[in-house]
Design a protein around this motif. Structure first.
Motif, PDB file in Angstrom:
ATOM      1  N   LYS A  34       0.853  -1.188   0.000  1.00 35.35           N
ATOM      2  CA  LYS A  34       0.000   0.000   0.000  1.00 35.35           C
ATOM      3  C   LYS A  34       0.892   1.242   0.000  1.00 35.35           C
ATOM      4  O   LYS A  34       1.680   1.436   0.925  1.00 35.35           O
ATOM      5  N   LEU A  35       0.740   2.065  -1.026  1.00 34.98           N
ATOM      6  CA  LEU A  35       1.562   3.255  -1.192  1.00 34.98           C
ATOM      7  C   LEU A  35       0.709   4.502  -1.019  1.00 34.98           C
ATOM      8  O   LEU A  35      -0.305   4.668  -1.706  1.00 34.98           O
ATOM      9  N   PHE A  36       1.138   5.378  -0.115  1.00 32.74           N
ATOM     10  CA  PHE A  36       0.405   6.596   0.217  1.00 32.74           C
ATOM     11  C   PHE A  36       1.195   7.825  -0.226  1.00 32.74           C
ATOM     12  O   PHE A  36       2.432   7.835  -0.183  1.00 32.74           O
ATOM     13  N   VAL A  37       0.467   8.870  -0.618  1.00 35.95           N
ATOM     14  CA  VAL A  37       1.045  10.203  -0.753  1.00 35.95           C
ATOM     15  C   VAL A  37       0.614  10.988   0.477  1.00 35.95           C
ATOM     16  O   VAL A  37      -0.580  11.096   0.772  1.00 35.95           O
ATOM     17  N   ASN A  38       1.585  11.518   1.192  1.00 37.71           N
ATOM     18  CA  ASN A  38       1.356  12.132   2.501  1.00 37.71           C
ATOM     19  C   ASN A  38       1.592  13.636   2.422  1.00 37.71           C
ATOM     20  O   ASN A  38       2.546  14.082   1.785  1.00 37.71           O
ATOM     21  N   ASP A  39       0.730  14.436   3.044  1.00 37.68           N
ATOM     22  CA  ASP A  39       0.943  15.879   3.006  1.00 37.68           C
ATOM     23  C   ASP A  39       0.295  16.549   4.214  1.00 37.68           C
ATOM     24  O   ASP A  39      -0.483  15.932   4.938  1.00 37.68           O
ATOM     25  N   TYR A  40       0.657  17.827   4.408  1.00 36.34           N
ATOM     26  CA  TYR A  40       0.158  18.591   5.547  1.00 36.34           C
ATOM     27  C   TYR A  40      -0.777  19.699   5.072  1.00 36.34           C
ATOM     28  O   TYR A  40      -0.871  20.002   3.886  1.00 36.34           O
ATOM     29  N   ASN A  41      -1.490  20.315   6.006  1.00 35.12           N
ATOM     30  CA  ASN A  41      -2.435  21.408   5.725  1.00 35.12           C
ATOM     31  C   ASN A  41      -3.577  20.991   4.793  1.00 35.12           C
ATOM     32  O   ASN A  41      -4.183  21.827   4.124  1.00 35.12           O
ATOM     33  N   LEU A  42      -3.890  19.721   4.766  1.00 37.96           N
ATOM     34  CA  LEU A  42      -5.024  19.290   3.943  1.00 37.96           C
ATOM     35  C   LEU A  42      -6.342  19.735   4.556  1.00 37.96           C
ATOM     36  O   LEU A  42      -7.354  19.844   3.867  1.00 37.96           O
ATOM     37  N   GLU A  43      -6.326  20.024   5.875  1.00 36.39           N
ATOM     38  CA  GLU A  43      -7.545  20.482   6.562  1.00 36.39           C
ATOM     39  C   GLU A  43      -7.625  22.008   6.609  1.00 36.39           C
ATOM     40  O   GLU A  43      -8.460  22.576   7.326  1.00 36.39           O
ATOM     41  N   SER A  44      -6.792  22.697   5.820  1.00 32.79           N
ATOM     42  CA  SER A  44      -6.666  24.154   5.896  1.00 32.79           C
ATOM     43  C   SER A  44      -7.981  24.874   5.609  1.00 32.79           C
ATOM     44  O   SER A  44      -8.674  24.567   4.642  1.00 32.79           O
ATOM     45  N   ASP A  45      -8.302  25.843   6.500  1.00 26.92           N
ATOM     46  CA  ASP A  45      -9.516  26.625   6.285  1.00 26.92           C
ATOM     47  C   ASP A  45      -9.230  27.924   5.550  1.00 26.92           C
ATOM     48  O   ASP A  45     -10.114  28.507   4.947  1.00 26.92           O
ATOM     49  N   ASP A  85      -7.698  28.467   2.825  1.00 29.17           N
ATOM     50  CA  ASP A  85      -7.859  28.365   1.366  1.00 29.17           C
ATOM     51  C   ASP A  85      -8.979  27.392   1.000  1.00 29.17           C
ATOM     52  O   ASP A  85      -9.033  26.891  -0.115  1.00 29.17           O
ATOM     53  N   ASP A  86      -9.872  27.157   1.982  1.00 33.26           N
ATOM     54  CA  ASP A  86     -11.026  26.288   1.750  1.00 33.26           C
ATOM     55  C   ASP A  86     -10.606  24.918   1.224  1.00 33.26           C
ATOM     56  O   ASP A  86     -11.139  24.425   0.236  1.00 33.26           O
ATOM     57  N   ASN A  87      -9.618  24.307   1.903  1.00 30.58           N
ATOM     58  CA  ASN A  87      -9.164  22.944   1.580  1.00 30.58           C
ATOM     59  C   ASN A  87      -8.594  22.804   0.174  1.00 30.58           C
ATOM     60  O   ASN A  87      -8.617  21.726  -0.429  1.00 30.58           O
ATOM     61  N   LYS A  88      -8.039  23.888  -0.356  1.00 37.74           N
ATOM     62  CA  LYS A  88      -7.506  23.816  -1.725  1.00 37.74           C
ATOM     63  C   LYS A  88      -6.356  22.823  -1.847  1.00 37.74           C
ATOM     64  O   LYS A  88      -6.169  22.197  -2.893  1.00 37.74           O
ATOM     65  N   LYS A  89      -5.590  22.650  -0.761  1.00 35.93           N
ATOM     66  CA  LYS A  89      -4.442  21.760  -0.865  1.00 35.93           C
ATOM     67  C   LYS A  89      -4.875  20.310  -1.034  1.00 35.93           C
ATOM     68  O   LYS A  89      -4.287  19.570  -1.827  1.00 35.93           O
ATOM     69  N   VAL A  90      -5.874  19.873  -0.278  1.00 35.88           N
ATOM     70  CA  VAL A  90      -6.320  18.489  -0.449  1.00 35.88           C
ATOM     71  C   VAL A  90      -6.971  18.295  -1.814  1.00 35.88           C
ATOM     72  O   VAL A  90      -6.813  17.253  -2.461  1.00 35.88           O
ATOM     73  N   LYS A  91      -7.681  19.309  -2.299  1.00 38.33           N
ATOM     74  CA  LYS A  91      -8.248  19.232  -3.645  1.00 38.33           C
ATOM     75  C   LYS A  91      -7.125  19.124  -4.680  1.00 38.33           C
ATOM     76  O   LYS A  91      -7.235  18.374  -5.662  1.00 38.33           O
ATOM     77  N   SER A  92      -6.052  19.872  -4.454  1.00 41.77           N
ATOM     78  CA  SER A  92      -4.913  19.837  -5.381  1.00 41.77           C
ATOM     79  C   SER A  92      -4.232  18.474  -5.355  1.00 41.77           C
ATOM     80  O   SER A  92      -3.819  17.957  -6.402  1.00 41.77           O
ATOM     81  N   LEU A  93      -4.111  17.886  -4.167  1.00 35.90           N
ATOM     82  CA  LEU A  93      -3.489  16.573  -4.068  1.00 35.90           C
ATOM     83  C   LEU A  93      -4.289  15.528  -4.837  1.00 35.90           C
ATOM     84  O   LEU A  93      -3.720  14.706  -5.574  1.00 35.90           O
ATOM     85  N   VAL A  94      -5.598  15.548  -4.687  1.00 33.15           N
ATOM     86  CA  VAL A  94      -6.446  14.607  -5.438  1.00 33.15           C
ATOM     87  C   VAL A  94      -6.274  14.832  -6.942  1.00 33.15           C
ATOM     88  O   VAL A  94      -6.180  13.874  -7.730  1.00 33.15           O
ATOM     89  N   HIS A  95      -6.201  16.088  -7.352  1.00 29.43           N
ATOM     90  CA  HIS A  95      -5.975  16.439  -8.770  1.00 29.43           C
ATOM     91  C   HIS A  95      -4.666  15.843  -9.284  1.00 29.43           C
ATOM     92  O   HIS A  95      -4.618  15.251 -10.370  1.00 29.43           O
TER      93      HIS A  95
END
Length: 746
Positions: A575-586, A588-598
């Protein structure tokens, strides 16, 4: 905690240590408990954390703890805590690149192997952290792989460059020396100012050669693995031998010179076995006088030559690329220059510019050579091309910024066209006339010279070269060479780690912290890069993606992980994960997690690359300000919803928490109140409950608490903050209860 530390005396400290400790042992006597201590006793009623995981509802869920690998290997209190409360561990640093790879590229996985053995014995799994990251890399080694390469020349044409020199005809002598008591009275080491040399006089031979030893050079700038020469001008009062070693005390290249009574330069070629050091010289067996005029360290390198670096592509017109070639089409608009088959100098292809003739201005028809970058004052460029026309005519040359952005009327490249192919070649030094604001990027040719009688015509250009001319003996690797070299380095590293873990580690942060939080890629953030971080970060980190490419970077690491895992005993699904921080950021309205999925969608678009999961670090804070706290909680929920929708496994990979007061100031552990601790406990419960409520069971990989205990004040991570579920004495805190209640779904 503040409410205990203010009241503890010797007797009370004994009581607190027994309250909710990792290895609870009741006291043999009783003491009166303060109210604050009594308020903690409910924590004794809690079981170990892993007992609150509903294994039937969440069969694949893993409750994890981050810790220092050596602390777990030691088998003490940390080991007991981990084994009692968790089923999985993440090593804080031991499995990162810089912890395993030294400056010479040598890999040492001893700690990793011991960690795996200890985990097996304790019955815990390991979550691998991390295979690819820009931070905590061995920058010296990685940059050495892609440094400029020395130009290939005849070895006999190489020249010696002096790295170090001490000339005793002018310099004094103050280096370390040692003479054994056996010959101390019959030996002198010092300057002979009359002869201008270092002189060693011995009237009685020592029983051991090293009984007379002395540094003849020190603080050498040599680097391990590189080839050097030691050169020494020596003579003696008789024939003899001088033994020496070059390098530090930890390791030296050794040799000897057999000298006679004539001054002679002796030379010893060696490969440095360590960085720096000195020249240690020994002559205890020689009786007489040894004189040393100078000591040099040199290396051989290619002589300085002119280096030509292309700043245009497809100058021979054989490809389809026209980025560097622009012309005015018939009708007066600028566009990509035409490439025509069969009209080139050797019957191949050429760039063709068509003039209707009879224009108003000589620049009504133009050809532009547009460089890849601006040309600045004092740069030297070399330009060459073949040219002809259907009808003879003159031309004018100019300099422009972009094509059409005129700068100067004379670019120094005007030619007279005939119907026969001719060759033009010239070296031009750019000056502030040609590029006054260092923005010149274009050479232009005006082709309607002779207006209004300029002929209708076709002008042909072929075999165009535009090059920067520099002097040196090395040339940069091409982007393709750098990518190839670093692809090898990444595979070598991943293979080494997979061998060390032997298939036991089945889940990894395959790529860590790839998303930048700035820039624009189809409306999403770009990847981290040396180009979008501070100069300090760019210097201290190594951004693999700048060389491997934003898309290929992750694909290369994923492919390496799957290949070498399978080759080294891996049988369970990886199982391979991509890990990142500030995905819960308010903010920028969660733009980082949206970007990671993109970006995951882009990386997987080849139909081969598969990323199994997303790790969200969640280094969060609990806020005293109610509105701020509500916003934080809302965006935690939003993040979980986005992660659930991704269809990937979801892991809270690095959960820890601080506290921010009404003044927006981080509160240190020693200043925390009981109410603040309880507020943190509630936030822990909220996060853990929402994870189980929103993430479907099939996507629930696990939660890892990043800090078991509160951070010491000198910690490099959230120093002095109340980040743990246990305090520094390993006693449970209110946050322990909040975490446990979240796991239990209370």
């Amino acid at each position: 905690m503040k409410y205990t530390k203010n009241i503890l005396g010797t007797m009370l400290l004994m009581a607190v240590v027994t309250a909710s400790c990792v290895d609870d042992k009741p006291l043999a006597f009783e003491v009166e408990k303060p109210a604050s201590i009594a308020g903690m006793e409910y924590l004794n009623d809690y079981d170990v954390l892993k007992s609150y995981v509903n294994s039937s509802a969440n069969p694949d869920f893993k409750l994890g703890i981050a810790l220092a690998a050596n602390d777990y290997i030691a088998g003490g209190q940390v080991t007991q805590l981990a084994n009692s409360n968790f089923v999985e561990m993440t090593a804080g640093n031991a499995m990162k690149y810089a912890s395993c790879v030294n400056e010479n590229g040598e890999m040492n996985f001893g700690t990793v192997e011991n960690f795996v053995s200890a985990a097996k014995a304790g019955g815990l799994t390991i979550y691998g952290h991390t295979l690819a990251w820009h931070a905590q890399q061995n920058n010296k080694f990685l940059n050495s792989l892609i440094k400029d390469k020395e130009m290939d020349v005849d070895p006999d044409a190489k020249v010696d460059k002096v790295d170090y020199e001490i000339d005793y005809s002018t310099a004094g002598y103050s280096f370390w020396n040692e003479v054994n008591e056996e010959v101390k009275e019959t030996t002198t080491i010092g300057k002979n100012d009359t002869e201008g040399c270092l002189e060693i006089k011995t009237s009685v031979a020592a029983s051991q050669n090293h009984f007379i030893q002395y540094h003849t050079a020190d603080n050498l700038p040599i680097e391990i693995g590189k080839e050097y020469k030691l050169k020494m001008m020596v003579r003696g009062s008789a024939e003899g031998k001088l033994n020496f070693g070059v390098g530090p005390w930890s390791g030296r290249a050794e040799g000897s010179f057999s000298f006679n009574t004539e001054w002679k330069e002796y030379e010893f070629s060696f490969k440095a076995v360590a960085d720096g050091g000195h020249v240690m010289t020994q002559s205890g067996l020689f009786v007489g006088t040894i004189q040393i005029k100078y000591v040099k360290i040199t290396h051989s390198e290619a002589p300085v030559m002119e280096i030509f670096t292309d700043i245009i592509a497809n100058g021979d017109a054989e490809g389809s690329e026209t980025t560097n070639f622009v012309s005015t089409h018939v009708g007066g608009t600028n566009g990509a220059c035409d490439i025509v088959d069969g009209v080139g100098k050797d019957g191949s292809r050429a760039f063709v510019i068509t003039s209707a003739g009879g224009g108003v201005n000589s620049w009504d028809t133009q050809f532009f050579l547009y460089a890849d970058r601006p040309l600045v004052d004092k740069e030297v460029v070399h330009i060459s091309f073949d040219y002809r026309a259907d009808v003879p005519n003159k031309s004018e040359s100019q300099t422009h910024a972009a094509p059409g952005a005129y700068i100067h009327y004379d670019g120094g490249c005007a030619v007279d066209f005939t119907t026969e192919w001719q060759h033009f070649e010239k070296t031009i030094t750019i000056n502030t006339t040609l590029s006054p604001t260092e923005n010149m990027q274009t050479f232009a040719w005006n082709l309607d010279v002779g207006v209004p009688n300029a002929p209708a015509n076709k002008y042909y250009f072929d075999n165009i070269k535009l090059q920067i001319v520099t002097k040196g003996n090395s040339i940069p690797l091409t982007p393709e060479e750098k990518k190839d070299t670093l692809t090898w380095a990444m595979n070598n590293w991943v293979e080494g780690m997979m061998k060390a873990t032997g298939g036991y580690v089945t889940a990894w942060d395959v790529v860590n912290e790839a998303i930048s939080g700035v820039g624009n890629d189809e409306g999403f953030y770009t990847l981290q890069s040396a180009s979008n971080v501070s100069p300090e970060d760019a210097k201290n980190n190594f951004y693999w993606q700048d060389y491997l490419g934003n898309v290929d970077y992750v694909r290369i690491v994923v492919a390496a992980a799957r290949k070498h895992y399978a080759e080294n005993g891996g049988t369970a699904p990886l199982k391979l994960f991509v890990n990142d921080y500030n995905l819960e950021s308010d903010w920028d309205d969660n733009k980082k997690v949206k970007s990671l999925v993109h970006w995951i969608e882009k990386w997987e678009a080849d139909g081969v690359t598969k990323i199994d999961g997303i790790g969200t670090q969640m280094h969060v804070s609990c806020y005293a300000n109610a509105a701020t706290q509500k916003s934080k909680e809302d965006h935690v929920v939003k993040m979980f919803e986005i992660l659930a929708e991704s269809g990937k496994l979801v892991k809270i990979s690095e959960l820890d928490m601080g506290y921010i007061d009404e003044n927006n100031t981080s509160v240190k552990t020693e200043n925390m109140t009981e109410a603040q601790h309880k507020a943190m406990a509630e936030y822990y419960k909220f996060i853990v409950k929402k994870y189980f409520e929103i993430i479907p069971p099939a996507q629930q990989y696990g939660i890892t608490q990043w800090c078991a205990t509160d951070a010491p004040s000198d910690s490099g991570w959230r120093g002095g903050e109340p980040v743990g579920l246990w305090d520094s004495n390993y006693s449970r805190k209110h946050t322990y209860a909040g975490f446990a209640d979240g796991l239990a779904g209370k």
